[in-house]
Structure formats: C-alpha cells, structure tokens
Design an enzyme around this catalytic site. Structure first.
Site, PDB file in Angstrom:
ATOM      1  N   GLY A 124      18.162  32.611  10.665  1.00 57.91           N
ATOM      2  CA  GLY A 124      18.247  31.491   9.716  1.00 57.91           C
ATOM      3  C   GLY A 124      17.155  31.345   8.871  1.00 57.91           C
ATOM      4  O   GLY A 124      16.913  29.999   8.336  1.00 57.91           O
TER       5      GLY A 124
ATOM      6  N   ASN B  25      28.942  35.001  13.549  1.00 60.71           N
ATOM      7  CA  ASN B  25      28.627  34.122  14.357  1.00 60.71           C
ATOM      8  C   ASN B  25      28.754  32.946  13.387  1.00 60.71           C
ATOM      9  O   ASN B  25      27.682  32.692  12.755  1.00 60.71           O
ATOM     10  CB  ASN B  25      27.271  34.402  14.987  1.00 60.71           C
TER      11      ASN B  25
ATOM     12  N   GLU C 227      19.914  30.875  20.484  1.00 54.40           N
ATOM     13  CA  GLU C 227      20.159  29.527  20.543  1.00 54.40           C
ATOM     14  C   GLU C 227      20.664  28.713  21.903  1.00 54.40           C
ATOM     15  O   GLU C 227      20.414  27.831  22.176  1.00 54.40           O
ATOM     16  CB  GLU C 227      21.001  29.030  19.297  1.00 54.40           C
TER      17      GLU C 227
ATOM     18  N   SER D 229      19.002  36.999   9.623  1.00 52.61           N
ATOM     19  CA  SER D 229      19.029  36.996   8.069  1.00 52.61           C
ATOM     20  C   SER D 229      19.527  38.214   7.188  1.00 52.61           C
ATOM     21  O   SER D 229      19.108  38.719   6.346  1.00 52.61           O
ATOM     22  CB  SER D 229      17.441  36.726   7.526  1.00 52.61           C
TER      23      SER D 229
ATOM     24  N   LYS E 244      28.679  29.805  14.496  1.00 46.60           N
ATOM     25  CA  LYS E 244      28.015  28.872  15.226  1.00 46.60           C
ATOM     26  C   LYS E 244      28.596  27.512  15.183  1.00 46.60           C
ATOM     27  O   LYS E 244      29.772  27.672  15.193  1.00 46.60           O
ATOM     28  CB  LYS E 244      26.624  28.582  14.541  1.00 46.60           C
TER      29      LYS E 244
ATOM     30  N   HIS F  59      22.839  34.505  23.099  1.00 42.79           N
ATOM     31  CA  HIS F  59      22.403  34.188  21.853  1.00 42.79           C
ATOM     32  C   HIS F  59      20.941  33.233  22.155  1.00 42.79           C
ATOM     33  O   HIS F  59      21.068  32.391  22.835  1.00 42.79           O
ATOM     34  CB  HIS F  59      23.367  33.387  20.833  1.00 42.79           C
TER      35      HIS F  59
ATOM     36  N   GLU G 225      18.188  40.508  17.928  1.00 41.53           N
ATOM     37  CA  GLU G 225      17.999  39.298  16.992  1.00 41.53           C
ATOM     38  C   GLU G 225      16.722  38.795  17.303  1.00 41.53           C
ATOM     39  O   GLU G 225      16.505  38.058  18.177  1.00 41.53           O
ATOM     40  CB  GLU G 225      19.282  38.282  17.379  1.00 41.53           C
TER      41      GLU G 225
HETATM   42  C1  PEP Z   1      22.674  34.670  14.252  1.00 42.15           C
HETATM   43  O1  PEP Z   1      22.619  33.249  14.424  1.00 42.15           O
HETATM   44  O2  PEP Z   1      23.212  35.394  15.127  1.00 42.15           O
HETATM   45  C2  PEP Z   1      22.211  35.029  12.960  1.00 42.15           C
HETATM   46  C3  PEP Z   1      21.777  36.368  13.109  1.00 42.15           C
HETATM   47  O3  PEP Z   1      21.856  34.070  12.208  1.00 42.15           O
HETATM   48  P1  PEP Z   1      21.577  34.445  10.399  1.00 42.15           P
HETATM   49  O4  PEP Z   1      22.342  35.574   9.933  1.00 42.15           O
HETATM   50  O5  PEP Z   1      21.745  33.064   9.753  1.00 42.15           O
HETATM   51  O6  PEP Z   1      20.037  34.473  10.559  1.00 42.15           O
END
Ligand code: PEP
Length: 252
Positions: A174, A10, A100, A214, A12, A98, A168
């Site tokens: 992040g 992703n 976000e 992460s 973003k 997601h 997630e």
């Molecule tokens: C995400 O935004 O779906 C995600 C898992 O981000 P990160 O790997 O940066 O934690």
C-alpha cells in the site's frame, strides 16, 4: 520448471454487497471469456460478502476465498470463521498470515501454521504470506525473518497443489514502493530453498511463490517475468476490475 501463474486479489476490508458483486462480476466475465487461460485467478473479498461474490463468480473459473480463517473447526470462538464454514460457502481457498493480521491481531508463525493446517484439513487451498518490515530490511535481517516465517508458518503436509506462498515485504504494501528486481529474485529463490529443506525439492520446485506489495499495471510485467515469481497478490489495484485485469494480462 514452468509453474502456472496465479493472480490473486485481496480486497481487505473494502466492499459492500453491491460493489463487491459488480467487481466480482466484471472480473469473472473477463476471465470466463478468455480463450487461453494462461493464469489462475483468485479473489478474496471480506467475509460478509463471500457468499454473494462466490455466487457472482460461479462457473467462471475464478477461485473465491477468504482473507483469514480460524484454526479451530467449530465451537466457542466468538467472531471467528472456521475453514469448514468457508468450504460450506463455496470457497476454494483462504489467505493466512497476511502482515496486517500478523500486526493487528498479533498472529505468530505458530498460529499461522495452525490456521493453514486447519484450512488444509477442510480441503481449502491456502496462500501463506511472509515478509519483512522496513526496519528488518534496513537491519539486513530480511532472509532471517522470511526464513523463520516460512519454517514456522508452512505446515509439513503442505503440497504444491494446495499451498501457495506470498512474499509481501510489509514496507511495500500500500505504499507504492517496491523492492528492486534483484531483491525480489533473491528472496523468492531463498524461499524456494527453504521450502526444499522443509518439504523436499520436488514440492518446492512446484510450489507457486507470489510477489505482493504495490503491484500495479505499470510494474506487473517486470515483476511477473522474474524467475521464481509465479504470480501476484494484489491489494489496492484488485479493487478496480480494469487495473486487476491489466495486471493479469501481463502474464506471458
Ligand atoms: C496486500 O495487502 O496483500 C497488498 C499486496 O496490498 P497492495 O497491493 O495494496 O500493496
């Protein structure tokens, strides 16, 4: 039950056209050259470069898709992008729900379900994201929250070939923090049991459940070896071809 692994990236809101094409080309070349493709690969660039990235990944086997879509097919919805438009661009799938989007755009389970339903109607694959906040985990509400998200966000016509769930934890996205392996296993097994109640055991057994939050080359092998973890949804580390590839290469 062996399920094929999916490594999804992703991007973003990152990537202008030249960067996106370079990143997609690097990933697509590696995937295309792979003799034994033990995993599927998906990348989700921003809307603005989907066309260019889909073109860069063409004929490589890498699946390209969007990070969101409208719940509507067309019409007076300024700024929105419909699943049909994504299909028309050559997208194979779309991420919905997601955290976000849920946080920044107040997306509810009902809306996520409507988006997933619209995407399925347009014959797109769908990755539906669920996950608890830190406050919810600390209050012992993880399974309640994730269960409600699964029941509310997953359409009843979801099939294993077309729908993937991504767990997630919001607090792991992040941040560099990840749940313990026992915590990941607990939630993934719980999601599968909720899917079985919703869609039947057969579909639940076949549906891929990704872990996201992460994921890095240094922790991917352990996460991807856990039962009920059928791949990874990767944010930050998917922006570097070498890191994204190193994660994928941990698939056994
Ligand atoms: C995400 O935004 O779906 C995600 C898992 O981000 P990160 O790997 O940066 O934690």
């Amino acid at each position: 039950m062996t399920r094929r692994k999916l490594i999804a990236g992703n991007w973003k809101m990152n990537g202008l056209k030249a960067d996106g094409i370079a990143l997609a080309t690097a990933v697509a070349e590696k995937y295309k050259a792979l003799e034994d493709k033990k995993f599927d690969m998906f990348i989700a660039p921003p809307f603005t470069i989907l066309d260019a990235v889909a073109d860069a990944a063409k004929n490589s086997g890498v699946w390209v898709g969007a990070q969101d879509c409208s719940q509507f097919e067309k019409g007076a919805h300024t700024g929105d992008v419909s699943p049909l438009m994504l299909k028309d661009l050559g997208c194979g799938g779309v991420i919905v729900g997601h955290s976000e989007r849920r946080a920044d755009h107040f997306e509810t389970n009902e809306l996520v379900n409507a988006k997933a339903t619209a995407a399925l109607a347009a014959d797109l694959g769908v990755i539906i994201c669920v996950g608890e906040t830190l406050a919810e985990r600390e209050a012992g509400k993880t399974l309640d929250v994730v269960g409600a998200q699964v029941r509310g966000s997953v359409p009843l016509n979801a099939t294993a070939g077309k729908v993937v769930i991504a767990y997630e934890p919001v607090w792991a996205i992040g941040t560099g923090k990840i749940p313990t392996t026992a915590e990941v296993e607990e939630v993934h097994a719980f999601i599968r049991s909720e899917l079985a109640k919703l869609l039947g055991q057969d579909i639940a057994d076949k549906m891929q459940i990704l872990y996201g939050g992460s994921v890095k080359p240094s922790n991917a092998a352990e996460l991807l070896s856990l039962s009920d973890v059928d791949g990874a949804l990767v944010g930050g580390a998917s922006l570097k071809a070498d890191d994204f590839w190193a994660i994928a290469e941990t698939v056994k």
